[in-house]
Design an enzyme around this catalytic site. Sequence first.
Site, PDB file in Angstrom:
ATOM      1  N   GLY A  29       0.865  -1.182   0.000  1.00  0.00           N
ATOM      2  CA  GLY A  29       0.000   0.000   0.000  1.00  0.00           C
ATOM      3  C   GLY A  29       0.892   1.219   0.000  1.00  0.00           C
ATOM      4  N   TYR A  88      -5.807  -7.044  -3.376  1.00  0.00           N
ATOM      5  CA  TYR A  88      -5.738  -6.892  -4.829  1.00  0.00           C
ATOM      6  C   TYR A  88      -4.926  -8.019  -5.436  1.00  0.00           C
ATOM      7  CZ  TYR A  88      -1.100  -4.675  -4.364  1.00  0.00           C
ATOM      8  OH  TYR A  88       0.209  -4.401  -4.077  1.00  0.00           O
ATOM      9  N   TYR A 101      -9.186  -5.252  -7.722  1.00  0.00           N
ATOM     10  CA  TYR A 101      -9.243  -4.843  -6.307  1.00  0.00           C
ATOM     11  C   TYR A 101     -10.505  -5.332  -5.616  1.00  0.00           C
ATOM     12  CZ  TYR A 101      -5.478  -1.502  -7.189  1.00  0.00           C
ATOM     13  OH  TYR A 101      -4.282  -0.920  -7.500  1.00  0.00           O
ATOM     14  N   ARG A 103     -11.668  -3.923  -2.223  1.00  0.00           N
ATOM     15  CA  ARG A 103     -11.320  -3.038  -1.112  1.00  0.00           C
ATOM     16  C   ARG A 103     -12.484  -2.134  -0.706  1.00  0.00           C
ATOM     17  NH1 ARG A 103      -6.955   1.204  -3.650  1.00  0.00           N
ATOM     18  NH2 ARG A 103      -6.478   1.503  -1.449  1.00  0.00           N
ATOM     19  N   ASN A 165      -1.168  11.670  -4.535  1.00  0.00           N
ATOM     20  CA  ASN A 165      -1.434  10.347  -5.125  1.00  0.00           C
ATOM     21  C   ASN A 165      -2.843  10.278  -5.735  1.00  0.00           C
ATOM     22  OD1 ASN A 165       0.057   8.063  -5.602  1.00  0.00           O
ATOM     23  ND2 ASN A 165       0.402   7.683  -3.409  1.00  0.00           N
ATOM     24  N   ARG A 167      -6.015   9.403  -7.427  1.00  0.00           N
ATOM     25  CA  ARG A 167      -6.617   8.186  -7.980  1.00  0.00           C
ATOM     26  C   ARG A 167      -8.123   8.417  -8.097  1.00  0.00           C
ATOM     27  NH1 ARG A 167      -2.099   7.839  -8.420  1.00  0.00           N
ATOM     28  NH2 ARG A 167      -0.603   6.240  -7.824  1.00  0.00           N
ATOM     29  N   ASP A 258       6.764   6.520  -3.547  1.00  0.00           N
ATOM     30  CA  ASP A 258       6.646   6.203  -2.107  1.00  0.00           C
ATOM     31  C   ASP A 258       8.022   6.147  -1.445  1.00  0.00           C
ATOM     32  OD1 ASP A 258       3.962   5.804  -2.777  1.00  0.00           O
ATOM     33  OD2 ASP A 258       4.174   3.621  -2.901  1.00  0.00           O
TER      34      ASP A 258
HETATM   35  P1  ADP Z   1       5.546   7.939  -8.882  1.00  0.00           P
HETATM   36  O1  ADP Z   1       6.015   6.541  -8.647  1.00  0.00           O
HETATM   37  O2  ADP Z   1       4.811   8.484  -7.702  1.00  0.00           O
HETATM   38  O3  ADP Z   1       4.825   8.143 -10.176  1.00  0.00           O
HETATM   39  P2  ADP Z   1       7.751   9.355 -10.162  1.00  0.00           P
HETATM   40  O4  ADP Z   1       7.621   8.515 -11.382  1.00  0.00           O
HETATM   41  O5  ADP Z   1       7.573  10.803 -10.345  1.00  0.00           O
HETATM   42  O6  ADP Z   1       6.845   8.849  -8.945  1.00  0.00           O
HETATM   43  O7  ADP Z   1       9.204   9.083  -9.592  1.00  0.00           O
HETATM   44  C1  ADP Z   1       9.619   9.400  -8.291  1.00  0.00           C
HETATM   45  C2  ADP Z   1      11.121   9.577  -8.290  1.00  0.00           C
HETATM   46  O8  ADP Z   1      11.737   8.341  -8.700  1.00  0.00           O
HETATM   47  C3  ADP Z   1      11.619  10.623  -9.259  1.00  0.00           C
HETATM   48  O9  ADP Z   1      11.606  11.921  -8.688  1.00  0.00           O
HETATM   49  C4  ADP Z   1      13.043  10.136  -9.499  1.00  0.00           C
HETATM   50  O10 ADP Z   1      13.877  10.548  -8.440  1.00  0.00           O
HETATM   51  C5  ADP Z   1      12.892   8.623  -9.466  1.00  0.00           C
HETATM   52  N1  ADP Z   1      12.662   8.117 -10.832  1.00  0.00           N
HETATM   53  C6  ADP Z   1      11.504   7.625 -11.340  1.00  0.00           C
HETATM   54  N2  ADP Z   1      11.672   7.240 -12.613  1.00  0.00           N
HETATM   55  C7  ADP Z   1      12.955   7.496 -12.939  1.00  0.00           C
HETATM   56  C8  ADP Z   1      13.772   7.311 -14.113  1.00  0.00           C
HETATM   57  N3  ADP Z   1      13.266   6.823 -15.235  1.00  0.00           N
HETATM   58  N4  ADP Z   1      15.056   7.689 -14.049  1.00  0.00           N
HETATM   59  C9  ADP Z   1      15.589   8.200 -12.925  1.00  0.00           C
HETATM   60  N5  ADP Z   1      14.891   8.387 -11.785  1.00  0.00           N
HETATM   61  C10 ADP Z   1      13.592   8.047 -11.786  1.00  0.00           C
END
Ligand code: ADP
Length: 302
Positions: A29, A88, A101, A103, A165, A167, A258
Amino acid sequence: MSKTFLAIGECMVEMAPTGEGTFSMGFAGDTLNTAWYARKHLPADWNVSYFTAVGQDQVSDQMLEFLNRSNIDTGSVRKLEDRTVGLYMIQLKDGERSFAYWRSQSAARQLASDTVHLEMVMSGAGLIYFSGITLAILPADDRKAFLQALRTARSAGAKTAFDPNLRPRLWEDADTMRACVTEAAGLCDFVMPSFEDELAHFGDANAQVSADRYLAAGAATVVVKNGPEEVVFATKSERHAFQPDPVRNIVDTTAAGDSYNAAFLAEFLTSGDLPASVDAGARLAGNVIQHRGALVDSLEPA
Ligand code: ADP
């Protein structure tokens, strides 16, 4: 400041396929993932606690045992007679994952129904972490009570951190989601959205716009994650961008955001250094996405 990191939300049973018609059971989660990584990154004199509601059945007990084994304190978790935990199932088709899911009646939806208990739990925390999913699953009146308890805890000195987040499927409608998330952000010391969500549901032109919108709502510090792109972080008086190191070998991006939040907050709570915290978040998330699964055990703390 109390050295208790309190995460609040829903932990679910995860059924992950292991073969034709067979599954292995785990627990996951969004807020739990952050608590789990925060436990690994905070010094031992910090207590990491998870607050939710579960049932009184065997699978609820197994969930609590999992949390306890992970050194996450479950002492305040509510145990309801007539409910059980949500579930899930991950399904694989042609290499693509999809999720089903169960939930809608989960015990966690009742986590804020006893406001006296909720206020008592929050009053012991140094930092309270929650997400848009925590809010989405609550009945509307309980959301109000949750935010009121948060105000009370904050005015008594607790820091507050929130990942929107977004959703929409968990909310009754998108307008309610946007209004409630904006109100919650205004009560927080740290608001930590992912730009992809903000673009999709608030239509922000870029990450700076998201940061400015949450600052205008009353957030003290906003950290906008954006996958491989720059992290924009801002307060009322300053705004910066930080480029995460490129990650070439991406295996599974589950829990990137997370885990980012966990390492960011752990660093900030111990050093108070905002740029170092932005960097710590990116280093952990960059590492997590090079491994399969949400909770990666074999990582060395950054
Ligand atoms: P979420 O999982 O909430 O969608 P993000 O995709 O924005 O979050 O990614 C969170 C953090 O993970 C980014 O700020 C970065 O530091 C790291 N990250 C995610 N994807 C990449 C990537 N392709 N290359 C480098 N760092 C990444």
